[in-house]
Design an enzyme around this catalytic site. Structure first.
Site, PDB file in Angstrom:
ATOM      1  CG  LEU A  46      -2.012   1.046   1.313  1.00 38.49           C
ATOM      2  CD1 LEU A  46      -2.996   0.895   0.148  1.00 38.49           C
ATOM      3  CD2 LEU A  46      -2.761   0.938   2.635  1.00 38.49           C
ATOM      4  CG  ASP A  47       1.229   3.580  -3.565  1.00 45.36           C
ATOM      5  OD1 ASP A  47       2.100   2.711  -3.740  1.00 45.36           O
ATOM      6  OD2 ASP A  47       0.459   3.963  -4.467  1.00 45.36           O
ATOM      7  CB  ALA A  48       4.412   6.160   1.614  1.00 50.68           C
TER       8      ALA A  48
END
Length: 202
Positions: A46-48
């Site tokens: 999951l992207d930052a």
């Protein structure tokens, strides 16, 4: 002798600004600031700059199955977008939109009320007073890089905030930001039931 360890599946509500890895990098924090459990690994990413559900496990086979495109479970996202999507935009998301790496598969897409009990993001989302925002519930079975953001941009509604609410049967229900819990599911049975090769992979 080695004693077999019990399989664990950890559900974590990842805050904004945290990487899907234990070590920090640049301006982003790592999972070690939140999860002090030895020998668990991220299953999927999951992207930052996205929030929400992240799964971790100590079982390599389970980790591989969750992350393998052949076994993609549907991921449900709550997406705050700039503007108010009309039915044509939602229909395009449902049918699949053309991205620079090819068309997306059909998705579930519908307008939704702001998520109940939604926490404040730090830093807050920047919105323009003159432009309304809306929320979309979006369900996809792919995992391309920044796919949801690219999909909403492709139909003319840039993503402002992105929260993953569920992965298959696992959800954020009752899970506060930056907190985690063990899944109480029967994991062996769940693996057999959920992780069947998809007939729609390409």
């Amino acid at each position: 002798m080695n004693v077999p360890h019990a399989t664990r599946l950890i559900l974590f509500n990842k805050p904004y600004g945290v990487l899907s890895q234990f070590t920090p990098e640049g301006r982003w924090r790592g999972l070690k600031d939140f999860i002090a459990i030895p020998e668990v690994y991220v299953a999927g990413r999951l992207d930052a700059d996205s929030e929400g559900l992240l799964l971790l496990t100590n079982d390599g086979k389970l980790q591989a199955r969750i992350a393998n495109p052949r076994f993609k479970m549907e991921k449900t996202y709550w997406v705050q977008v700039e503007g108010t999507p009309d039915e044509a935009a939602l229909a395009a998301l449902r049918q699949g939109v053309q991205l620079n790496d090819g068309p997306t598969r059909p998705a579930r897409a519908s307008l939704m009320a702001p998520p109940p009990s939604l926490w404040q993001r730090e830093p807050p989302v920047r919105v323009r007073q003159s432009i309304p925002t809306a929320w979309i519930a979006l369900g996809i079975r792919e995992g391309r890089n920044r796919q949801v953001r690219r999909m909403t941009a492709a139909v003319g509604f840039p993503t402002l905030r992105l929260i993953r609410a569920a992965i298959g049967p696992y959800s954020l229900d009752g899970l506060a930001p930056a907190s985690w819990r063990d899944s109480d599911a029967d994991l062996p049975a769940l693996v057999r039931a959920q992780f069947k090769p998809s007939s729609t992979t390409r």
